[in-house]
Write a protein that holds these residues in place. Structure first.
Motif: not given
Length: 329
Positions: A96-106
């Motif tokens: 339910y979380e959807g595909p894994s995604k790592v976000t580089v925000a800084g």
């Protein structure tokens, strides 16, 4: 749950939110559903830490033969992943979380080797600095994606895209070896690569031509170094732009620092390529012998491809005119 000085020795934590502002040591396989780290985490040699969701502005020290596995994670300014182990963006988690995604925000620095099996996003204003190897891998469940959303990747070593996609708009300071797909923009956009690019035999370069403005209405790839071509060039024409084209228009999709070498498997220099959506065709020019700068990939002499019904009517009309003319004789 807050952590200060602590040592984890468990195989799994099924739930809960864990916040670390101190120092934590992970001695062997551990899995956390939600973990926010602003302190320091040491993953002991041969250990493993899996983080399903959370955020970071702190440090992970990954020991020899150890692994740091990330799924839904936001890496904020100050995040440092160091050590001699491996970091993986992994396809584990709940559906339910959807595909894994790592976000580089800084601004984030990763000194370990980094393997991407899922989705890596680098946001505008953020720089991801890589000092180890970077490899795009593939799982049976899907391909990996690296998306530049206005951000920058700086790599000391060649970025190795064994499969998957490099998409979006942004900058790569480093060289790229691609056996997957490069597609600037999420709609037309620009990727700038300050380094060399090798397009390998299974690579695909996907470019959209949806207007006259380079990098905004049609895709643009700017490379400062050497480029070797192979694989497939695929063109698309969004926004019904085929209704506005004429044979005098020229589109520079790709520039490099020297003469383009190699060739696309599906189109030679000077050949004519129909867009994948079947709307138009272009003469494709590149490398030695090009009608334009041999450093560039240029589309020229665009023509609309007649729709099947129109083509049938045209052929039928031509036959009718010929028949009438022959009878008059």
């Amino acid at each position: 749950m807050e952590f200060g000085q602590y040592k984890w020795q468990f195989s799994r934590v099924p739930g809960g939110v864990f916040n670390n502002a101190g120092n934590v040591a992970v001695s062997y396989a551990s899995l956390l559903t939600t973990f926010h780290n602003s302190g320091n985490v040491n993953v002991s040699p041969n250990g493993s830490l899996g983080v399903f969701r959370g955020s970071s502005s702190g440090t992970f020290d990954v020991g020899a033969s150890a692994e740091l596995l990330l799924a839904h994670q936001t890496l904020n300014t100050g995040t440092l992943i160091t050590g001699t182990g491996t970091t993986r963006i992994e396809l584990f988690g709940y559906s339910y979380e959807g595909p894994s995604k790592v976000t580089v925000a800084g601004d984030t620095t990763i000194n370990t080797n980094l393997d991407n099996y899922a989705t890596l996003v680098v946001q505008a204003g953020a720089t991801l600095t890589l000092n180890g190897t970077f490899t795009h891998q593939r799982r049976a469940s899907g391909e990996a994606t690296t998306q530049l959303s206005g951000g920058t990747i700086t790599s000391a070593k060649v970025l190795n895209f064994q499969s998957g996609s490099l998409v979006g708009s942004g900058t790569i300071n480093g060289s790229v070896s691609n056996n997957g797909t490069i597609s600037p923009g999420t709609s037309p956009g620009t990727i700038t690569i300050n380094g060399n690019v090798s397009l390998l035999s299974n690579s695909k370069l996907v470019m959209e031509i949806g207007g006259l403005t380079q990098g905004k209405q049609y895709d643009y790839l700017s490379v400062s170094g050497l480029v070797s071509l192979d694989g497939v060039l695929e063109l698309h024409m969004p926004n019904d732009f085929e209704q506005q084209i004429d044979p005098d228009l020229v589109f520079t999709l790709f520039t490099s620092g020297d003469v383009l070498t190699g060739a696309f498997d599906n189109i030679a220099n000077g050949g004519r390529l129909v867009t994948a959506d079947g709307k138009a065709s272009f003469q494709v020019n590149y490398g030695a012998g090009s009608l334009f700068d041999p450093d560039d990939l240029v589309l020229s002499d665009p023509h609309v491809v007649p729709e099947p019904v129109s083509l049938v009517l045209f052929i039928g009309g031509s036959m009718l005119v010929g028949l009438v003319s022959s009878r008059r004789r």
